[in-house]
Design an enzyme around this catalytic site. Structure first.
Site, PDB file in Angstrom:
ATOM      1  N   GLY A  45       0.841  -1.189   0.000  1.00  0.00           N
ATOM      2  CA  GLY A  45       0.000   0.000   0.000  1.00  0.00           C
ATOM      3  C   GLY A  45       0.876   1.240   0.000  1.00  0.00           C
ATOM      4  O   GLY A  45       2.027   1.190   0.457  1.00  0.00           O
ATOM      5  N   GLN A  50       2.937   9.928   1.222  1.00  0.00           N
ATOM      6  CA  GLN A  50       4.239   9.243   1.212  1.00  0.00           C
ATOM      7  C   GLN A  50       5.037   9.552  -0.052  1.00  0.00           C
ATOM      8  O   GLN A  50       6.217   9.217  -0.138  1.00  0.00           O
ATOM      9  CB  GLN A  50       4.045   7.725   1.309  1.00  0.00           C
ATOM     10  N   CYS A  93       6.407   0.037   7.005  1.00  0.00           N
ATOM     11  CA  CYS A  93       5.961   1.204   6.241  1.00  0.00           C
ATOM     12  C   CYS A  93       7.085   1.625   5.308  1.00  0.00           C
ATOM     13  O   CYS A  93       8.241   1.664   5.726  1.00  0.00           O
ATOM     14  CB  CYS A  93       5.617   2.333   7.212  1.00  0.00           C
ATOM     15  N   LEU A  94       6.746   1.936   4.057  1.00  0.00           N
ATOM     16  CA  LEU A  94       7.776   2.321   3.085  1.00  0.00           C
ATOM     17  C   LEU A  94       8.442   3.644   3.467  1.00  0.00           C
ATOM     18  O   LEU A  94       9.524   3.941   2.978  1.00  0.00           O
ATOM     19  CB  LEU A  94       7.180   2.421   1.679  1.00  0.00           C
ATOM     20  N   HIS A 135      -4.125   1.330   7.787  1.00  0.00           N
ATOM     21  CA  HIS A 135      -2.764   1.891   7.813  1.00  0.00           C
ATOM     22  C   HIS A 135      -2.669   3.074   6.840  1.00  0.00           C
ATOM     23  O   HIS A 135      -2.129   4.128   7.183  1.00  0.00           O
ATOM     24  CB  HIS A 135      -1.763   0.778   7.451  1.00  0.00           C
ATOM     25  N   GLU A 136      -3.193   2.896   5.631  1.00  0.00           N
ATOM     26  CA  GLU A 136      -3.082   3.954   4.610  1.00  0.00           C
ATOM     27  C   GLU A 136      -3.984   5.141   4.934  1.00  0.00           C
ATOM     28  O   GLU A 136      -3.598   6.293   4.704  1.00  0.00           O
ATOM     29  CB  GLU A 136      -3.400   3.399   3.212  1.00  0.00           C
ATOM     30  N   HIS A 139      -2.275   7.363   7.237  1.00  0.00           N
ATOM     31  CA  HIS A 139      -1.297   8.247   6.580  1.00  0.00           C
ATOM     32  C   HIS A 139      -1.956   9.552   6.144  1.00  0.00           C
ATOM     33  O   HIS A 139      -1.381  10.630   6.298  1.00  0.00           O
ATOM     34  CB  HIS A 139      -0.709   7.570   5.336  1.00  0.00           C
TER      35      HIS A 139
END
Ligand code: NI
Length: 195
Positions: A45, A50, A93-94, A135-136, A139
């Site tokens: 995701g 991000q 997380c990226l 999670h997204e 963000h």
């Protein structure tokens, strides 16, 4: 300029995105790029902030498999409700590569949103898709998974987090990254265009 994944503590990761009012060709191209970056970094995701964009949109593919296009989803202006149950699972997380920790989240969640074609999404999710969507969506509200850890869990990864902070500030000092005020000015400009 091609998009790139920004790392904690880049201030855009703390930006609370406003709902999108329009989707144009440029935004569609960025969404394509977000999928590319997500696969390149082996994520499942990726949220717009991000990639340093102040928009309420994220992409997912819970399989992580670039060949499983049918699992690709775009969520525009997502609203979550009706969270039920609790489940703990390891997350990463990226924007914090290499850091993993267990996070407690609802096991079931309802998501209402729009897809890229303007169709309404209204689904009840469970399992990994539910976790990724939560999670997204976090963000988009400027929340990262490390904010959800217990003090003990946070203490375990504190040194790694500090390394990210030192690395980011030194990149700003060397001019490799813009200053906080330059980042804020660009975000405000982009926000005025589409929200
Ligand atoms: Ni993340």
């Amino acid at each position: 300029m091609p998009l790139e994944v920004i790392h904690f503590p880049h201030p855009t990761l703390r930006h609370v995105s406003k709902p999108l009012k329009r989707v144009d060709a440029e935004l569609r191209r960025w969404i394509d790029e977000m999928f590319e970056l997500m696969y390149q970094h082996e994520g499942i995701g990726l949220a717009a902030n991000q990639v340093d964009l102040p928009y309420r949109v994220f992409v997912i593919n819970p399989t992580g498999d670039i060949d499983k296009k049918e699992a690709e989803r775009v969520f525009i202006n997502p609203v979550l409700s009706g969270g039920k149950g609790q489940e703990e699972a390891e997350e990463g997380c990226l924007s914090l590569p290499g850091i993993h920790a267990p996070v407690v989240r609802n096991s079931t969640i309802r998501v209402q949103a729009y897809d890229l074609q303007g169709n309404e999404i209204d689904e009840v999710l469970t399992g990994l898709p539910a976790r990724v969507v939560m999670h997204e969506t976090d963000h988009l509200d400027g929340v990262m998974f490390i904010d959800k850890l217990t003090p003990t869990q946070r203490a375990e990864i504190l040194e790694d987090i500090e390394e990210f902070e030192i690395a980011f500030r030194s990149r700003q000092q060397s001019g490799e990254r813009p200053s906080d005020s330059a980042i804020a000015a660009r975000i405000a400009e982009l926000e005025a265009l589409r929200t």
